[in-house]
Design a protein around this motif. Structure first.
Motif, short mmCIF file in Angstrom:
data_model
loop_
_atom_site.label_atom_id
_atom_site.label_comp_id
_atom_site.label_asym_id
_atom_site.label_seq_id
_atom_site.Cartn_x
_atom_site.Cartn_y
_atom_site.Cartn_z
N SER A 1 15.78 46.03 -41.18
CA SER A 1 15.32 45.75 -42.55
C SER A 1 16.41 45.05 -43.35
O SER A 1 16.16 44.11 -44.10
CB SER A 1 14.91 47.05 -43.24
OG SER A 1 13.83 47.65 -42.58
N TYR A 2 17.65 45.51 -43.17
CA TYR A 2 18.77 44.94 -43.91
C TYR A 2 18.99 43.47 -43.59
O TYR A 2 19.30 42.66 -44.46
CB TYR A 2 20.03 45.75 -43.60
CG TYR A 2 21.29 45.18 -44.20
CD1 TYR A 2 21.52 45.23 -45.57
CD2 TYR A 2 22.26 44.58 -43.39
CE1 TYR A 2 22.69 44.72 -46.12
CE2 TYR A 2 23.41 44.06 -43.92
CZ TYR A 2 23.63 44.13 -45.29
OH TYR A 2 24.77 43.61 -45.83
N SER A 3 18.81 43.10 -42.32
CA SER A 3 19.12 41.73 -41.89
C SER A 3 17.88 40.85 -41.73
O SER A 3 17.99 39.74 -41.21
CB SER A 3 19.88 41.77 -40.56
OG SER A 3 19.13 42.44 -39.56
N ALA A 4 16.70 41.31 -42.19
CA ALA A 4 15.47 40.54 -42.00
C ALA A 4 15.54 39.19 -42.71
O ALA A 4 15.03 38.19 -42.21
CB ALA A 4 14.27 41.34 -42.50
N THR B 1 14.87 40.88 -50.38
CA THR B 1 15.91 41.06 -49.37
C THR B 1 16.57 42.41 -49.55
O THR B 1 16.66 42.96 -50.65
CB THR B 1 16.96 39.95 -49.50
OG1 THR B 1 17.45 39.92 -50.84
CG2 THR B 1 16.38 38.60 -49.15
N GLY B 2 16.98 42.97 -48.43
CA GLY B 2 17.71 44.22 -48.54
C GLY B 2 17.35 45.35 -47.61
O GLY B 2 18.22 45.99 -47.11
N SER C 1 18.63 32.91 -43.53
CA SER C 1 17.96 33.08 -42.25
C SER C 1 16.82 34.08 -42.39
O SER C 1 17.03 35.22 -42.79
CB SER C 1 18.96 33.57 -41.20
OG SER C 1 18.32 33.83 -39.97
N LEU C 2 15.59 33.62 -42.10
CA LEU C 2 14.42 34.49 -42.10
C LEU C 2 14.12 34.87 -40.65
O LEU C 2 13.66 34.04 -39.87
CB LEU C 2 13.22 33.78 -42.73
CG LEU C 2 13.43 33.27 -44.16
CD1 LEU C 2 12.16 32.59 -44.67
CD2 LEU C 2 13.83 34.40 -45.09
N LYS C 3 14.40 36.12 -40.30
CA LYS C 3 14.29 36.56 -38.91
C LYS C 3 12.83 36.69 -38.50
O LYS C 3 11.92 36.81 -39.33
CB LYS C 3 15.01 37.89 -38.74
CG LYS C 3 16.47 37.84 -39.15
CD LYS C 3 17.25 36.84 -38.33
CE LYS C 3 18.68 36.64 -38.82
NZ LYS C 3 19.46 37.86 -38.83
#
Length: 484
Positions: A303-306, A449-450, A320-322
């Motif tokens: 979730s943090y790096s999504a 984000t977050g 960057s959108l994972k």
């Protein structure tokens, strides 16, 4: 009951104190008259004897009741009213059609052929139309945005929106007690809130907050912050919330596909909202904030790096959108719903939801989670317009039909992803269509984000109408589109 609440909100603390003493005096005189009366047809003799012999206790109870009433009236949260809002609409020469995008990408000569083809495919499937708006540098010959372009993009949107909302509410800038500005990806120094303080010559006592790095949910988070401050103070105050995004310095010039997506979907947009806790202005207000909920799922690494700002292999900076962003959004929304549902759903839906949760628990979490029907709780929904895939995912998860997701889909087509201000462009769509009626409940839902999920629940206080500055004016007759 509704009338009494409205009347209480119009009274000042001194008037409430006077009214309470008057009620106490009336009760005392009434009790004295009853106890002194020779007629005891309606009173039990033992009760009458008890009251006569314990008058001090009775009067003490009355005084305690009065004190409790005053304490409740003094400490209860004040209403949070949305007086009005405004959405920025750039000039027509800023429209960013597919042709403009393709021309800019090719003449900049900063993208490989593979990246050009990839962005072309993303744009054609994005759901964006040809009337979204781009930042100023797109139309200039300097292909790389500079700081001045980012400041210009942010300032022109903020000032235009604030001018409009102050004009519509007839509130002078000097009356602003609280200023909250949110811009996810652009944090100049001095801050954007300082820019507005300087431009409008706001008083020295104004309290300012500058929110950043919170993504598309920061608009809802800023309203929540303003609501908490307004409801917790006894002083009548005005809060100005300015919601913007500056994408000039966040345009990505590289070949990382997860970063190129942002070039295709993010567009210019700004909104400003004026809120107050002055109950006397209820008749002039458009909506009242009933609930606000924010859930943060950043403890989970995925979730943090999504959605993550980082450099690619060549050092180019981008967002960057994972690939698992949609999955993360779905899981975050499910967790968010578990908290929000008991606050807003009618009893019938709550019972069904509770039964479904108990059934899943008995099956050790196996099986599909029961999704309550939120259309029974809200007449209108402003769903996060992060992109076509996001809207479709939310609709699928919550089992919403095209009628419910129409404002989000049309907003994405007309304005693109305007980040944190997108909820108010959707609200403007409802008003342009004349769908809002006094007493309706409206749900705003945004992701950030977050990873964060934010909800705002409003109660409308008047019927909607087409304002002169509504961004949908002049084009609303073309919507909804049959094909999207």
């Amino acid at each position: 009951m509704k009338y009494s609440k409205t009347l209480l909100s119009l009274l000042t603390p001194i008037q409430l104190l006077q009214a309470s003493f008057f009620v106490l005096l009336a009760l005392t005189l009434s009790l004295h008259a009853v106890l002194s009366s020779t007629s005891t047809l309606l009173l039990n003799q033992k009760l009458l004897l008890f009251l006569c012999t314990h008058r001090a206790l009775v009067f003490s109870l009355l005084w305690c009741t009065l004190v409790a009433l005053l304490a409740y009236l003094w400490t209860r949260p004040r209403p949070v009213l949305l007086l009005d809002y405004a959405c920025f609409q750039p000039d027509a020469d800023r429209k960013c059609s597919y042709e403009v995008c393709e021309y800019f990408v090719r003449r900049s000569r900063l993208f490989s052929t593979t990246s050009e083809e990839f962005m072309r495919g993303i744009y054609l499937k994005s759901g964006l139309g040809d009337e979204t708006y781009a930042p100023p540098f797109i139309f200039q010959y300097d292909y790389e945005a500079k700081l001045r372009s980012a400041v210009q993009e942010a300032s022109e949107g903020m000032i235009a929106a604030v001018d409009a909302v102050l004009y519509k509410t007839h509130v002078p800038a000097a009356a602003i007690d609280l200023l909250i500005v949110t811009c996810g990806m652009f944090t100049p120094s001095p801050s954007l809130s300082s820019l507005l303080v300087n431009h409008y010559r706001l008083p020295d006592t104004v309290a300012t907050y500058n929110l950043s790095g919170m993504g598309c949910s920061s608009g809802a988070a800023a309203i929540d912050l303003a609501g908490r401050i307004l409801s917790g103070t006894r002083r009548v105050r005005y809060a100005l919330v300015v919601i913007t995004e500056s994408i000039s310095l966040n345009w990505y010039f590289g070949d990382n596909r997860s970063m190129l997506v942002t070039n295709c979907i993010f567009r210019v947009g700004t909104a400003a909202a004026l809120l107050t806790n002055d109950g006397a202005r209820r008749r002039a207000a458009k909506m009242e904030l009933l609930h606000a909920l924010r859930t943060h799922h950043g403890a989970d690494d995925a979730s943090y790096s999504a959605a993550f700002q980082e450099e690619d292999d060549t050092g180019s900076l981008g967002i960057s959108l994972k690939k698992d962003l949609i999955r993360v959004a779905g899981e975050g929304l499910r967790a968010h719903i578990r908290i929000l549902a008991p606050r807003v759903l009618p009893w019938a839906q709550l019972v069904r939801y509770a039964f479904g949760e108990v059934t899943r628990w008995m099956k050790s979490g196996q099986g599909k989670q029961h999704v309550p029907d939120f259309t029974t709780a809200f007449e209108h929904m402003c769903i996060h317009t992060g992109g076509k895939a996001v809207i479709e995912s939310v609709a699928r998860l919550m089992r919403l039909d095209d009628r419910v997701t129409e404002p989000a889909r049309m907003c994405l087509h007309r304005f693109g992803n305007t980040s944190s201000s997108l909820l108010f462009y959707e609200l403007a769509y409802f008003e342009a269509k004349g769908r809002i009626r006094s007493g309706d409940r409206l749900w705003m839902l945004a992701f950030g984000t977050g990873f964060k999920v934010c909800s705002l629940v409003w109660k409308t206080l008047k019927d909607s109408g087409m304002d002169t500055d509504n961004p949908w004016k002049g084009c609303i007759h073309r919507y909804p589109l049959k094909a999207w």
